[in-house]
Design a protein around this motif. Sequence first.
Motif, PDB file in Angstrom:
ATOM      1  N   ARG A  81      35.073 -25.836  95.205  1.00 27.81           N
ATOM      2  CA  ARG A  81      35.608 -26.240  96.502  1.00 27.81           C
ATOM      3  C   ARG A  81      36.353 -27.563  96.451  1.00 27.81           C
ATOM      4  N   PHE A  82      35.796 -28.518  95.723  1.00 26.45           N
ATOM      5  CA  PHE A  82      36.308 -29.888  95.811  1.00 26.45           C
ATOM      6  C   PHE A  82      36.847 -30.434  94.496  1.00 26.45           C
ATOM      7  N   GLY A  83      36.537 -29.771  93.387  1.00 23.64           N
ATOM      8  CA  GLY A  83      36.884 -30.329  92.096  1.00 23.64           C
ATOM      9  C   GLY A  83      37.950 -29.548  91.352  1.00 23.64           C
ATOM     10  N   ASP A  84      37.601 -29.099  90.155  1.00 27.76           N
ATOM     11  CA  ASP A  84      38.551 -28.437  89.259  1.00 27.76           C
ATOM     12  C   ASP A  84      37.993 -27.068  88.895  1.00 27.76           C
ATOM     13  N   ARG A  85      38.653 -26.016  89.327  1.00 33.50           N
ATOM     14  CA  ARG A  85      38.161 -24.654  89.106  1.00 33.50           C
ATOM     15  C   ARG A  85      38.200 -24.240  87.639  1.00 33.50           C
ATOM     16  N   THR A  86      38.860 -25.035  86.793  1.00 29.56           N
ATOM     17  CA  THR A  86      38.906 -24.700  85.374  1.00 29.56           C
ATOM     18  C   THR A  86      37.717 -25.285  84.613  1.00 29.56           C
ATOM     19  N   LYS A  87      36.941 -26.135  85.250  1.00 26.54           N
ATOM     20  CA  LYS A  87      35.826 -26.796  84.572  1.00 26.54           C
ATOM     21  C   LYS A  87      34.626 -25.852  84.452  1.00 26.54           C
ATOM     22  N   LYS A  88      33.763 -26.157  83.507  1.00 27.47           N
ATOM     23  CA  LYS A  88      32.572 -25.344  83.254  1.00 27.47           C
ATOM     24  C   LYS A  88      31.689 -25.240  84.490  1.00 27.47           C
ATOM     25  N   GLY A  89      31.571 -26.323  85.232  1.00 25.71           N
ATOM     26  CA  GLY A  89      30.707 -26.338  86.409  1.00 25.71           C
ATOM     27  C   GLY A  89      31.157 -25.410  87.515  1.00 25.71           C
ATOM     28  N   ALA A  90      32.409 -24.929  87.451  1.00 26.85           N
ATOM     29  CA  ALA A  90      32.906 -24.028  88.490  1.00 26.85           C
ATOM     30  C   ALA A  90      32.439 -22.598  88.291  1.00 26.85           C
ATOM     31  N   ALA A  91      31.921 -22.286  87.098  1.00 23.83           N
ATOM     32  CA  ALA A  91      31.433 -20.930  86.839  1.00 23.83           C
ATOM     33  C   ALA A  91      30.171 -20.650  87.615  1.00 23.83           C
ATOM     34  N   CYS A  92      30.017 -19.421  88.076  1.00 20.84           N
ATOM     35  CA  CYS A  92      28.877 -19.071  88.926  1.00 20.84           C
ATOM     36  C   CYS A  92      27.527 -19.330  88.257  1.00 20.84           C
ATOM     37  N   GLU A  93      27.472 -19.077  86.929  1.00 24.47           N
ATOM     38  CA  GLU A  93      26.184 -19.273  86.257  1.00 24.47           C
ATOM     39  C   GLU A  93      25.803 -20.741  86.173  1.00 24.47           C
ATOM     40  N   ASN A  94      26.755 -21.638  86.428  1.00 22.97           N
ATOM     41  CA  ASN A  94      26.470 -23.070  86.403  1.00 22.97           C
ATOM     42  C   ASN A  94      26.413 -23.689  87.791  1.00 22.97           C
ATOM     43  N   CYS A  95      26.456 -22.854  88.814  1.00 25.69           N
ATOM     44  CA  CYS A  95      26.475 -23.359  90.187  1.00 25.69           C
ATOM     45  C   CYS A  95      25.195 -24.159  90.472  1.00 25.69           C
ATOM     46  N   MET A  96      25.382 -25.344  91.025  1.00 24.28           N
ATOM     47  CA  MET A  96      24.226 -26.207  91.309  1.00 24.28           C
ATOM     48  C   MET A  96      23.417 -25.709  92.502  1.00 24.28           C
ATOM     49  N   LEU A  97      23.865 -24.649  93.173  1.00 24.77           N
ATOM     50  CA  LEU A  97      23.132 -24.086  94.299  1.00 24.77           C
ATOM     51  C   LEU A  97      22.302 -22.874  93.901  1.00 24.77           C
ATOM     52  N   LEU A  98      22.132 -22.679  92.612  1.00 22.65           N
ATOM     53  CA  LEU A  98      21.351 -21.527  92.150  1.00 22.65           C
ATOM     54  C   LEU A  98      19.868 -21.659  92.478  1.00 22.65           C
ATOM     55  N   GLY A  99      19.417 -22.857  92.743  1.00 21.02           N
ATOM     56  CA  GLY A  99      18.017 -23.028  93.112  1.00 21.02           C
ATOM     57  C   GLY A  99      17.102 -23.259  91.941  1.00 21.02           C
ATOM     58  N   ARG A 100      17.678 -23.640  90.799  1.00 17.43           N
ATOM     59  CA  ARG A 100      16.851 -23.865  89.615  1.00 17.43           C
ATOM     60  C   ARG A 100      16.381 -25.297  89.536  1.00 17.43           C
TER      61      ARG A 100
END
Length: 327
Positions: free
Chosen positions: A308-327
Amino acid sequence: MRRLTLLTNPDKCNLRCPLCFLNQRGRPFGMGEMPLEVAKAAIEKYAEEIAGGAPSGLPGKGQCGLREVIPSTMGEPLLYSKFKELLEFCGEKKIPLNLTTNGSFPGLWGTAAGMERLLLACSDIKVSCMGFDAPAFAEMMPGLSFDCWRSNVEKLLSLAGELRQRKACGQEHEKNSGQSRIATVSLQVTLHKKLLRSVPEILRWADSVGIARVKWNLPVLISAGESLRAEYGIAGSAVHEIRRELESLRALYPRVRCEGSLFFGADTAGAMPVRKIASGEGPCDFFKDEIWILPDGTEERCPNPERRFGDRTKKGAACENCMLLGR
């Protein structure tokens, strides 16, 4: 869907907080303000869709299925030039606002009449907190003094108490509210490294002034703000320690609910697991509960902050790295 977030004025704020995505990005979003007609159209679309195609307010229909509208989560929503009109429109639709504000309450909204209007139009008013003394506010919420912030919150809570007393005595609410409820008042704490020592004091104050809930949220750093991690980030071991501290403090202040991303993945009521998905284009479990509307009316369905706010090409933009996964 439970709620609709309108990104009403992402670049307009009276503070310059270091952990804000605007600061992390180092550049504005450049989207401008959301035209009121865009906001109205989005609300009407989802209110009617959720109600099964029938417009809200029809005889026998009661309130529509859209439970809340969130005005902006970037920028200060009370600076949206059409906020008053948005509030009135939602009141006509009998849809409460869920407001998050930085606590400055600019203009009309800092008066008793303005605050009462907010309390009658909202389901919850969350006031952001990134510091809990004068020096911390100067660093973390520059543009607003700690004394002013605290005075505003206490004034809001006092007015909420007066409204509840009037309701108990059978007095009618203001006609513009369209609501029978009175908003709860919550704190939204960004629990960065420098604020950890203030946790007991924040909770003690919240209990003493009648705050219903404290959301303890960990700092969210996108790739552009990674340089802030050493100064404000919290290591995993510290996360576990502060969870334990809050668990022990809860027994002392049982009237204050403690929630937020600090508890994501923990075995507590604050956990909010979000399942993995194969593509960031959605839908994921988050989309079942909320959707974002950008100022031009575009729908944003992925909640990942990096996307939403950063760079969609970065690793953190991938769904498996989403910080809202609840882990």
